[in-house]
Design a protein around this motif. Structure first.
Motif, mmCIF file in Angstrom:
data_model
loop_
_atom_site.group_PDB
_atom_site.id
_atom_site.type_symbol
_atom_site.label_atom_id
_atom_site.label_comp_id
_atom_site.label_asym_id
_atom_site.label_seq_id
_atom_site.Cartn_x
_atom_site.Cartn_y
_atom_site.Cartn_z
ATOM 1 N N GLU A 185 0.835 -1.207 0.000
ATOM 2 C CA GLU A 185 0.000 0.000 0.000
ATOM 3 C C GLU A 185 0.869 1.257 0.000
ATOM 4 O O GLU A 185 0.509 2.262 -0.620
ATOM 5 C CB GLU A 185 -0.933 -0.014 1.209
ATOM 6 C CG GLU A 185 -2.047 -1.036 1.109
ATOM 7 C CD GLU A 185 -3.125 -0.839 2.166
ATOM 8 O OE1 GLU A 185 -2.923 -0.009 3.073
ATOM 9 O OE2 GLU A 185 -4.169 -1.513 2.070
ATOM 10 N N LEU A 186 2.007 1.191 0.681
ATOM 11 C CA LEU A 186 2.934 2.323 0.661
ATOM 12 C C LEU A 186 3.418 2.584 -0.763
ATOM 13 O O LEU A 186 3.499 3.732 -1.208
ATOM 14 C CB LEU A 186 4.125 2.041 1.577
ATOM 15 C CG LEU A 186 5.153 3.169 1.704
ATOM 16 C CD1 LEU A 186 4.563 4.356 2.463
ATOM 17 C CD2 LEU A 186 6.414 2.667 2.406
ATOM 18 N N LEU A 187 3.701 1.517 -1.478
ATOM 19 C CA LEU A 187 4.177 1.632 -2.851
ATOM 20 C C LEU A 187 3.084 2.167 -3.772
ATOM 21 O O LEU A 187 3.345 2.977 -4.661
ATOM 22 C CB LEU A 187 4.657 0.260 -3.338
ATOM 23 C CG LEU A 187 5.401 0.212 -4.675
ATOM 24 C CD1 LEU A 187 6.643 1.091 -4.638
ATOM 25 C CD2 LEU A 187 5.779 -1.225 -5.014
ATOM 26 N N ILE A 188 1.850 1.731 -3.542
ATOM 27 C CA ILE A 188 0.719 2.228 -4.336
ATOM 28 C C ILE A 188 0.562 3.730 -4.135
ATOM 29 O O ILE A 188 0.408 4.496 -5.102
ATOM 30 C CB ILE A 188 -0.582 1.491 -3.951
ATOM 31 C CG1 ILE A 188 -0.499 0.016 -4.340
ATOM 32 C CG2 ILE A 188 -1.791 2.156 -4.619
ATOM 33 C CD1 ILE A 188 -1.635 -0.829 -3.805
ATOM 34 N N LEU A 189 0.606 4.154 -2.875
ATOM 35 C CA LEU A 189 0.482 5.584 -2.576
ATOM 36 C C LEU A 189 1.629 6.369 -3.216
ATOM 37 O O LEU A 189 1.415 7.439 -3.807
ATOM 38 C CB LEU A 189 0.478 5.803 -1.062
ATOM 39 C CG LEU A 189 0.418 7.250 -0.579
ATOM 40 C CD1 LEU A 189 -0.803 7.962 -1.134
ATOM 41 C CD2 LEU A 189 0.438 7.310 0.951
ATOM 42 N N ALA A 190 2.842 5.838 -3.130
ATOM 43 C CA ALA A 190 4.013 6.503 -3.723
ATOM 44 C C ALA A 190 3.857 6.658 -5.233
ATOM 45 O O ALA A 190 4.247 7.682 -5.805
ATOM 46 C CB ALA A 190 5.276 5.716 -3.405
ATOM 47 N N SER A 191 3.267 5.656 -5.873
ATOM 48 C CA SER A 191 3.101 5.723 -7.340
ATOM 49 C C SER A 191 2.128 6.832 -7.726
ATOM 50 O O SER A 191 2.306 7.481 -8.764
ATOM 51 C CB SER A 191 2.619 4.367 -7.879
ATOM 52 O OG SER A 191 1.268 4.107 -7.537
ATOM 53 N N ILE A 192 1.112 7.057 -6.893
ATOM 54 C CA ILE A 192 0.160 8.144 -7.171
ATOM 55 C C ILE A 192 0.837 9.495 -6.964
ATOM 56 O O ILE A 192 0.678 10.426 -7.770
ATOM 57 C CB ILE A 192 -1.081 8.011 -6.271
ATOM 58 C CG1 ILE A 192 -1.826 6.709 -6.578
ATOM 59 C CG2 ILE A 192 -2.012 9.208 -6.457
ATOM 60 C CD1 ILE A 192 -2.966 6.409 -5.628
ATOM 61 N N ILE A 193 1.590 9.613 -5.880
ATOM 62 C CA ILE A 193 2.327 10.851 -5.601
ATOM 63 C C ILE A 193 3.264 11.180 -6.760
ATOM 64 O O ILE A 193 3.361 12.331 -7.204
ATOM 65 C CB ILE A 193 3.126 10.718 -4.292
ATOM 66 C CG1 ILE A 193 2.179 10.558 -3.110
ATOM 67 C CG2 ILE A 193 4.044 11.925 -4.077
ATOM 68 C CD1 ILE A 193 2.865 10.104 -1.829
ATOM 69 N N GLU A 194 3.948 10.139 -7.264
ATOM 70 C CA GLU A 194 4.901 10.332 -8.360
ATOM 71 C C GLU A 194 4.227 10.913 -9.595
ATOM 72 O O GLU A 194 4.777 11.780 -10.276
ATOM 73 C CB GLU A 194 5.563 8.996 -8.706
ATOM 74 C CG GLU A 194 6.696 9.092 -9.711
ATOM 75 C CD GLU A 194 7.904 9.824 -9.151
ATOM 76 O OE1 GLU A 194 8.104 11.008 -9.544
ATOM 77 O OE2 GLU A 194 8.632 9.252 -8.329
ATOM 78 N N LYS A 195 3.026 10.430 -9.902
ATOM 79 C CA LYS A 195 2.337 10.879 -11.098
ATOM 80 C C LYS A 195 1.653 12.229 -10.923
ATOM 81 O O LYS A 195 1.327 12.894 -11.904
ATOM 82 C CB LYS A 195 1.294 9.841 -11.531
ATOM 83 C CG LYS A 195 1.876 8.484 -11.918
ATOM 84 C CD LYS A 195 2.821 8.566 -13.103
ATOM 85 C CE LYS A 195 2.097 8.694 -14.418
ATOM 86 N NZ LYS A 195 3.013 8.595 -15.573
ATOM 87 N N GLU A 196 1.439 12.634 -9.676
ATOM 88 C CA GLU A 196 0.729 13.895 -9.434
ATOM 89 C C GLU A 196 1.626 15.124 -9.483
ATOM 90 O O GLU A 196 1.163 16.218 -9.780
ATOM 91 C CB GLU A 196 0.012 13.850 -8.076
ATOM 92 C CG GLU A 196 -1.321 13.130 -8.100
ATOM 93 C CD GLU A 196 -2.407 13.939 -8.809
ATOM 94 O OE1 GLU A 196 -2.098 14.963 -9.431
ATOM 95 O OE2 GLU A 196 -3.577 13.517 -8.743
ATOM 96 N N THR A 197 2.902 14.975 -9.191
ATOM 97 C CA THR A 197 3.778 16.158 -9.198
ATOM 98 C C THR A 197 5.206 15.777 -9.551
ATOM 99 O O THR A 197 5.697 14.727 -9.145
ATOM 100 C CB THR A 197 3.770 16.876 -7.840
ATOM 101 O OG1 THR A 197 4.623 18.036 -7.921
ATOM 102 C CG2 THR A 197 4.266 15.983 -6.711
ATOM 103 N N GLY A 198 5.837 16.656 -10.321
ATOM 104 C CA GLY A 198 7.239 16.484 -10.649
ATOM 105 C C GLY A 198 8.105 17.469 -9.884
ATOM 106 O O GLY A 198 9.312 17.570 -10.108
ATOM 107 N N VAL A 199 7.478 18.204 -8.939
ATOM 108 C CA VAL A 199 8.208 19.183 -8.123
ATOM 109 C C VAL A 199 8.636 18.498 -6.833
ATOM 110 O O VAL A 199 7.777 18.137 -6.006
ATOM 111 C CB VAL A 199 7.322 20.403 -7.811
ATOM 112 C CG1 VAL A 199 8.094 21.420 -6.994
ATOM 113 C CG2 VAL A 199 6.809 21.034 -9.107
ATOM 114 N N PRO A 200 9.922 18.293 -6.622
ATOM 115 C CA PRO A 200 10.400 17.532 -5.469
ATOM 116 C C PRO A 200 9.863 17.995 -4.122
ATOM 117 O O PRO A 200 9.417 17.180 -3.314
ATOM 118 C CB PRO A 200 11.927 17.703 -5.547
ATOM 119 C CG PRO A 200 12.200 17.918 -6.991
ATOM 120 C CD PRO A 200 11.039 18.720 -7.498
ATOM 121 N N GLU A 201 9.880 19.319 -3.901
ATOM 122 C CA GLU A 201 9.460 19.826 -2.587
ATOM 123 C C GLU A 201 7.961 19.686 -2.349
ATOM 124 O O GLU A 201 7.488 19.825 -1.209
ATOM 125 C CB GLU A 201 9.889 21.281 -2.409
ATOM 126 C CG GLU A 201 9.371 22.239 -3.455
ATOM 127 C CD GLU A 201 10.307 22.394 -4.641
ATOM 128 O OE1 GLU A 201 10.205 23.440 -5.330
ATOM 129 O OE2 GLU A 201 11.135 21.488 -4.863
#
Length: 317
Positions: A185-201
């Motif tokens: 589930e942590l990985l699933i959440l991370a994959s959504i975060i990755e696709k939502e923003t390319g701004v590191p901060e």
């Protein structure tokens, strides 16, 4: 007789000196060269090839020195990088030590397995078939180094091992208040975060929005999951999402179903994984694009609607 012997000694010394100079003096190479030495290449073929490519000037001397010094038994196959003016002795040492050149390939964050397989398949310095599987999130996006001729599947295994190591580290250091049951589930959440923003901060802030929604039983309502529901990660959508797309009946459609989708929607990078494990502490429940790459975050729907109007106004100009 002694005189002749003396002349012979002098000539021998001069010859040795000349051979030494041929070995250590700057070579003829004028620009950086990359040479592949195949397995089974003989010393003669190697010397002639180096001479033909303008790396050494005296192939005969190369062969003699290699044989007498024992280096002929140590010369190794591989791809080598030679800098301008490299000496004959340095060439010999580089090959004898197996100082092969390592190439690089970057697997960008947020790619799907199909996209990663395409990158690996198109790289001319790798060899063999590549199988990445249908489940996203098993490959860690990173820059990998490899010698010429490395098997593509070996690189996949390395990236998979790195992903598991990164996921383990993030899970062990996670915020224990997360509404996340396991590493998947942590990985699933991370994959959504990755696709939502390319701004590191922004990643920890985006993570906080989704975590807050999960805690309050709000639908995540994130566009990338809908896109994945339509494409299954096998191609780009090729257009903007339409209102009817939000009704697609798929467990990946977070506008239709509560909670996380069943599997990751891409291969997230380290930053996104750590953002999922340690999100920022906020009361944000909404975010919308600013039109310049970033996002505006808000705590209430009224504030969010204002941000949406601002975004619409900006893109309409």
């Amino acid at each position: 007789m002694k005189k002749i012997f003396g002349i012979g000694v002098v000539l021998g010394a001069l010859l040795c000196l000349q051979v030494y100079l041929w070995c250590v003096q700057a070579g003829p190479l004028s620009k950086t060269a990359y040479i592949r030495v195949e397995k089974g290449t003989s010393l003669n073929m190697m010397a002639d090839g180096l001479s033909h490519e303008g790396i050494i000037s005296h192939p005969f001397i190369f062969k003699i020195i290699a044989r007498f010094s024992g280096l002929s038994q140590k010369l190794r196959a591989g791809e080598y990088k030679f800098e301008p003016k490299i000496s004959l002795w340095q060439v010999m040492q580089k090959i004898a030590q197996g100082d092969v050149f390592y190439r690089k390939i970057t697997l960008p964050e947020g790619l799907t397995n199909v996209e990663i397989a395409k990158l690996l398949s198109e790289n001319p310095y790798l060899q063999g078939d590549v199988v990445v599987g249908d489940i996203q999130g098993t490959i860690l996006p990173e820059t990998y180094t490899f010698p010429f001729g490395t098997e593509r599947q070996k690189l996949v295994r390395e990236a998979q091992t790195d992903m598991q190591k990164t996921l383990d580290e993030a899970w062990n250091a996670r915020d224990l208040t997360l509404p996340i049951k396991n590493k998947k589930e942590l990985l699933i959440l991370a994959s959504i975060i990755e696709k939502e923003t390319g701004v590191p901060e922004e990643r920890p802030l985006v993570a906080s929005v989704f975590v807050n929604r999960l805690k309050t039983r709000m639908k995540l309502q994130t566009d990338p999951t809908v896109i994945y529901a339509i494409t299954q990660g096998k191609s780009d959508l090729g257009r903007s999402l339409k209102r009817k797309d939000l009704q697609v009946d798929s467990p990946y459609n977070t506008y239709k179903y509560f909670g996380l989708p069943p599997e990751p929607i891409c291969n997230p990078g380290k930053d996104a994984i750590w953002a999922a494990a340690q999100p920022a502490e906020t009361d944000y429940l909404f975010f919308v694009a600013t039109g310049d790459g970033g996002h505006n975050f808000s705590k209430s729907l009224s504030e969010h609607n204002k941000n949406v109007k601002s975004w619409v106004k900006k893109i309409s100009k």
